[in-house]
Design an enzyme around this catalytic site. Structure first.
Site, PDB file in Angstrom:
ATOM      1  N   ASP A   7     -17.459 -44.524  89.859  1.00  0.00           N
ATOM      2  CA  ASP A   7     -16.569 -43.576  89.190  1.00  0.00           C
ATOM      3  C   ASP A   7     -17.049 -42.169  89.518  1.00  0.00           C
ATOM      4  O   ASP A   7     -18.233 -41.951  89.802  1.00  0.00           O
ATOM      5  CB  ASP A   7     -16.546 -43.789  87.678  1.00  0.00           C
ATOM      6  CG  ASP A   7     -15.463 -42.963  87.003  1.00  0.00           C
ATOM      7  OD1 ASP A   7     -14.296 -43.028  87.442  1.00  0.00           O
ATOM      8  OD2 ASP A   7     -15.776 -42.232  86.048  1.00  0.00           O
ATOM      9  N   GLU A   9     -16.431 -37.829  88.346  1.00  0.00           N
ATOM     10  CA  GLU A   9     -15.820 -36.786  87.524  1.00  0.00           C
ATOM     11  C   GLU A   9     -15.637 -35.592  88.443  1.00  0.00           C
ATOM     12  O   GLU A   9     -16.413 -35.393  89.382  1.00  0.00           O
ATOM     13  CB  GLU A   9     -16.690 -36.426  86.317  1.00  0.00           C
ATOM     14  CG  GLU A   9     -16.895 -37.567  85.332  1.00  0.00           C
ATOM     15  CD  GLU A   9     -15.632 -38.137  84.709  1.00  0.00           C
ATOM     16  OE1 GLU A   9     -14.621 -37.405  84.619  1.00  0.00           O
ATOM     17  OE2 GLU A   9     -15.638 -39.312  84.330  1.00  0.00           O
ATOM     18  N   HIS A  57     -14.427 -34.446  80.337  1.00  0.00           N
ATOM     19  CA  HIS A  57     -15.817 -34.869  80.558  1.00  0.00           C
ATOM     20  C   HIS A  57     -16.863 -33.977  79.925  1.00  0.00           C
ATOM     21  O   HIS A  57     -18.011 -34.403  79.772  1.00  0.00           O
ATOM     22  CB  HIS A  57     -16.106 -35.058  82.052  1.00  0.00           C
ATOM     23  CG  HIS A  57     -15.750 -33.889  82.914  1.00  0.00           C
ATOM     24  ND1 HIS A  57     -16.320 -32.646  82.794  1.00  0.00           N
ATOM     25  CD2 HIS A  57     -14.867 -33.794  83.939  1.00  0.00           C
ATOM     26  CE1 HIS A  57     -15.818 -31.824  83.699  1.00  0.00           C
ATOM     27  NE2 HIS A  57     -14.924 -32.505  84.401  1.00  0.00           N
ATOM     28  N   HIS A 153     -15.673 -38.698  78.813  1.00  0.00           N
ATOM     29  CA  HIS A 153     -15.825 -39.466  80.041  1.00  0.00           C
ATOM     30  C   HIS A 153     -17.079 -39.008  80.774  1.00  0.00           C
ATOM     31  O   HIS A 153     -17.438 -37.837  80.733  1.00  0.00           O
ATOM     32  CB  HIS A 153     -14.605 -39.271  80.951  1.00  0.00           C
ATOM     33  CG  HIS A 153     -13.406 -39.998  80.471  1.00  0.00           C
ATOM     34  ND1 HIS A 153     -13.015 -41.197  81.005  1.00  0.00           N
ATOM     35  CD2 HIS A 153     -12.518 -39.704  79.491  1.00  0.00           C
ATOM     36  CE1 HIS A 153     -11.922 -41.606  80.379  1.00  0.00           C
ATOM     37  NE2 HIS A 153     -11.603 -40.717  79.446  1.00  0.00           N
ATOM     38  N   ASP A 158     -18.608 -44.575  82.568  1.00  0.00           N
ATOM     39  CA  ASP A 158     -17.328 -45.200  82.904  1.00  0.00           C
ATOM     40  C   ASP A 158     -17.500 -46.290  83.958  1.00  0.00           C
ATOM     41  O   ASP A 158     -16.785 -47.303  83.926  1.00  0.00           O
ATOM     42  CB  ASP A 158     -16.320 -44.150  83.367  1.00  0.00           C
ATOM     43  CG  ASP A 158     -15.768 -43.331  82.195  1.00  0.00           C
ATOM     44  OD1 ASP A 158     -16.120 -43.625  81.037  1.00  0.00           O
ATOM     45  OD2 ASP A 158     -14.990 -42.390  82.450  1.00  0.00           O
TER      46      ASP A 158
END
Length: 185
Positions: A7, A9, A57, A153, A158
């Site tokens: 994942d 961000e 986030h 997040h 995640d």
């Protein structure tokens, strides 16, 4: 089989608009078992984080300016994922950002698909649950994966949640019983 649940961000939604990766989180699975190996880095995007992304986030510019550039972590990242199948939710989003970052570095393959097979768990979820919400939160609820400790997040968190969801969604994690026969957990 080695899989990397991944994942990211980002500073915003579109790499074409100059948005960049600010965090990468990866969890390793070997033969459908979570290992102790992971990869996690924050990255200086050399630009401000959009307000909408910050609300998702919570990773602020003053923290990010102290982090390494993507080019400085790229070799370690590639070494970690090389040859694995990448398990990503809404893979086109993350892949487009990763490819955008690679394209900024001289002498690097501009397409992660040349190094790794990609498995998009959003596509899997849509096949299994047509017409239903299939974002990560909805899948976690559907498969009873605890996300109660997540306030915002984060790429590594995640990726951990996605690993649990992916294993549940695709048949559970295989575990060896004392008599040597596989059981479903």
């Amino acid at each position: 089989m080695r899989q990397i649940v991944l994942d990211t961000e980002t500073t915003g939604l579109e790499p074409e608009a100059g948005h960049r990766i600010i965090e990468i989180g990866c969890i390793e699975l070997v033969n459908r078992r979570v290992t102790q190996n992971s990869f996690h880095r924050y990255i200086n995007p050399e630009r401000a984080v959009d307000q909408g992304a910050l609300e998702v986030h919570g990773i602020a510019d003053d923290f990010l300016v102290l982090q390494p550039l993507f080019a400085e972590i790229a070799d370690d990242f590639l070494e970690f994922i090389d040859g694995a199948q990448l398990v990503i939710h809404n893979a086109d989003f993350d892949v487009s950002f990763i490819n955008h970052e690679f394209a900024r570095i001289d002498n690097l393959s501009a397409d992660i698909r040349a190094r790794c097979e990609i498995l998009d768990t959003l596509a899997v979820a849509r096949r299994l649950h047509p017409g239903q919400r299939n974002n990560l939160d909805a899948l976690a609820k559907r498969y009873e994966v605890d996300i109660s400790k997540r306030e915002l997040h984060g790429a590594l968190l995640d990726a951990q949640i996605l690993a649990d969801v992916y294993l549940a969604m695709t048949g559970g994690q295989a575990d060896l019983s004392l008599d040597g026969q596989a059981e479903e957990v």
